[in-house]
Design an enzyme around this catalytic site. Structure first.
Site, mmCIF file in Angstrom:
data_model
loop_
_atom_site.group_PDB
_atom_site.id
_atom_site.type_symbol
_atom_site.label_atom_id
_atom_site.label_comp_id
_atom_site.label_asym_id
_atom_site.label_seq_id
_atom_site.Cartn_x
_atom_site.Cartn_y
_atom_site.Cartn_z
ATOM 1 C CB SER A 141 -0.966 -0.040 1.179
ATOM 2 O OG SER A 141 -1.924 0.974 1.042
ATOM 3 C CG ASP A 302 -6.104 0.488 -0.548
ATOM 4 O OD1 ASP A 302 -5.311 1.461 -0.539
ATOM 5 O OD2 ASP A 302 -6.015 -0.455 0.262
ATOM 6 C CB THR A 376 -9.677 0.366 13.856
ATOM 7 O OG1 THR A 376 -10.080 0.958 15.082
ATOM 8 C CG2 THR A 376 -8.989 1.393 12.992
ATOM 9 C CD GLU A 400 -9.906 2.447 7.396
ATOM 10 O OE1 GLU A 400 -10.136 1.806 8.432
ATOM 11 O OE2 GLU A 400 -8.986 2.172 6.625
#
Length: 588
Positions: A141, A302, A376, A400
């Protein structure tokens, strides 16, 4: 016998130097496989991402799937990868993906291996779309360039949650010796079990997200200009295609950042969450081309950050909570305007994580749909969304604060590609009403109550210090007593999701699942403030999230901001004690 000459040479060199300390770092402990899969630096040894650890991980995962699915050899798995690569150890996302594919194919399991780089959301999309047993995405990521990761999805199209992580971890321990042809990834190219989902998914995904396109005519006509950056990651091509699918003119791409580059040469950290530093080149291009809105994806596309040029000429970078408020308002409004049946609202849901703004709760209360909070991380929202959808409910949106948004039920994870194009359509629509995103955000707060948030983190590399800090909070005024106040702010409630304690419940037991392996305490204050402190699953950070929610009608925003700033200062001073604990502040 050396399978990877580069990692072999690194280890050989350390042995020759007699460097016990470094060898201990490389071989002292295996990477831990958790619900986020693996995330570590690429390099030699079992504590790093390399050919061997990928083979071992995949062998374990394969055995675990065989145990769970009698039809694994009929259905198969999907594997995708980003553009990361590491010269000195020879590791790359593509190489790791091929080795993983080879492990499955050697056991007779069909593999849908993408032939080229893709955004992370394409893996959960493919699991659902092709009804596969599981998915793997090789990506780190927005982590630093030396890192890589191995992210796992279950057959429901969501990231795995416990107990699968423990089951897979156990299976990895039991399958460490590489299978006979584990290293020979060329074998897959001639195998009838290898399929390439690239073309079909590129077609179907862009067809599916068009269900969220409501204003095609406005999109065709708009003269609003957008800048897009993929921050040297995978996003460029896919955001261009998404704009085309919505009949929007393509966004201007930041030329220095549009092509994948594993060195991320123009940014210190390839993380759009870090704010303006990552967007410097985007601001320059926007000024040059007269674009008012910037859309920035992280390297695996993402997540999404958005910035808008204000009347003053300043750029405003929206926080994840602010964009969550805007997208929640927009997606609900589009649903309402297109819903034939007023009663259907009782089956409508939105979700957000417990450290994110409660703005969706305020909108849900006023409009009559359901809001739920989860732990979370998108793994929780994805799994909960699937449960609700299986009960016939409509999950319109989940988000989120870490700039992750799920705007489209075809992907049960955060998706920065669909979020980018939906944001562009929302901005184009608002422009026809002479409204900017910032003005609309204020209108949302005026209607549903101001929600002011502030989040940051401290860096701490010593797990013992972190443990002490949280132990201190649990034994603040003597043994087993939490703080009754934080500076001048009175504490009115405590929820500790490490131990399962919740002062607001009749039996004092928390409703959300608890986890002893991570730290997380939420304090509610008498002034309506809420603050959560937690450890990060993927980085050496102690994070905090704070929010003040005002009822509709309280419009003294400056006063609310001042109150929240003071609350945060007290939190840092009394609960974090950065000097005593030698914590390093987040630096802009």
């Amino acid at each position: 016998y050396q399978q990877n000459p580069k990692t072999y040479a690194i280890v050989k060199q350390l042995l020759a130097e007699g460097n016990a300390g470094e060898l201990q770092k490389y071989f002292g402990s295996r990477m831990e496989f958790g619900t986020a899969g693996l995330r570590a630096a690429m390099g030699a040894g079992i504590s790093h991402m390399n050919d061997l650890t990928i083979i071992q991980t995949t062998q374990g995962f394969c055995r675990y799937l065989e145990k769970n699915f009698s039809d694994l050899k009929k259905r198969g798995v999907v594997i995708g990868f980003d553009a990361r690569a590491h010269l000195s150890s020879g590791g790359s996302s593509k190489r790791f993906a091929r080795l993983a594919a080879n492990a499955f194919i050697s056991q007779g399991v069909p593999v849908y291996l993408f032939s080229d780089i893709i955004p992370t959301p394409f893996v959960p999309y493919t699991v659902t779309h092709l009804k596969l047993c599981a998915g793997i995405m090789v990506t780190a990521s927005h982590n630093p360039k030396q890192d890589n990761g191995y992210k796992v999805y279950w057959e429901n199209g969501a990231q795995i949650i416990s107990p699968h992580d423990k089951g897979i971890s156990q299976a990895i321990e039991e399958n460490q010796e590489p299978w006979p042809q584990a290293w020979d990834d060329k074998l897959i190219d001639s195998s009838p079990l290898l399929h390439d989902p690239y073309a079909i998914v590129n077609k179907e995904y862009f067809k599916d997200i068009q269900k969220q396109c409501f204003y095609r005519n406005i999109n065709k006509e708009t003269n609003l200009k957008f800048v897009h950056t993929s921050v040297h990651g995978v996003g460029h091509k896919f955001v261009q295609l998404a704009f085309k699918a919505f009949d929007l003119s393509p966004p201007f791409a930041v030329p220095e950042q549009k092509d994948p580059d594993p060195d991320f040469p123009t940014v210190k950290y390839p993380n759009p969450e870090e704010g303006k530093g990552v967007l410097t080149l985007s601001f320059a291009l926007a000024e040059k081309d007269g674009a008012r809105i910037i859309l920035a994806n992280d390297p695996d596309a993402d997540r999404l950050a958005v910035a808008e040029k204000q009347e003053s000429g300043e750029w405003k970078v929206f926080s994840g909570n602010e964009l969550g408020a805007l997208l929640g308002w927009w997606i609900f409004t589009c649903w309402k305007n297109n819903s034939r049946d007023a009663r259907a609202i009782k089956d409508v849901y939105m979700l957000s994580s417990t450290v994110s703004s409660k703005i969706l709760r305020a909108i849900a209360l006023k409009e009559g749909f359901h809001f739920e909070e989860t732990l979370t991380g998108f793994k929780w929202m994805g799994n909960r969304a699937k449960q609700l959808m299986d009960q016939g409910k409509a999950v319109l949106f989940a988000f989120e604060e870490a700039i992750g948004y799920m705007c489209c039920p075809a992907v049960l994870d955060k998706d920065g590609v669909s979020a980018a194009v939906i944001t562009a359509e929302m901005a184009s629509f608002l422009a026809t009403r002479n409204l900017s995103l910032s003005q609309q955000l204020k209108a949302v707060y005026d209607e549903y109550g101001f929600h002011i948030t502030k989040a940051s983190y401290f860096i701490c590399h010593d797990p013992k210090v972190i443990q002490q800090l949280f132990d201190n909070l649990r034994n603040f005024d003597g043994k087993n007593t939490y703080p009754k106040s934080c500076g001048r702010f009175k504490v009115s409630g405590i929820r500790d999701l490490t131990t399962g304690y919740d002062s607001s419940q009749p039996d004092q037991k928390a409703i959300l699942p608890t986890s002893k392996s991570s730290q997380m305490i939420t304090f509610t204050f008498a002034n309506g403030g809420v603050a959560t402190m937690r450890t990060s699953g993927t980085e050496p950070k102690i994070k905090y999230y704070s929010e003040l929610c005002a009822p509709p009608g309280n419009s003294d925003v400056e006063q609310l901001k001042k109150e929240l700033d003071e609350l945060v200062s007290a939190l840092e001073k009394h609960f974090f004690q950065p000097e005593k604990n030698k914590l390093q502040r987040k630096t802009e």
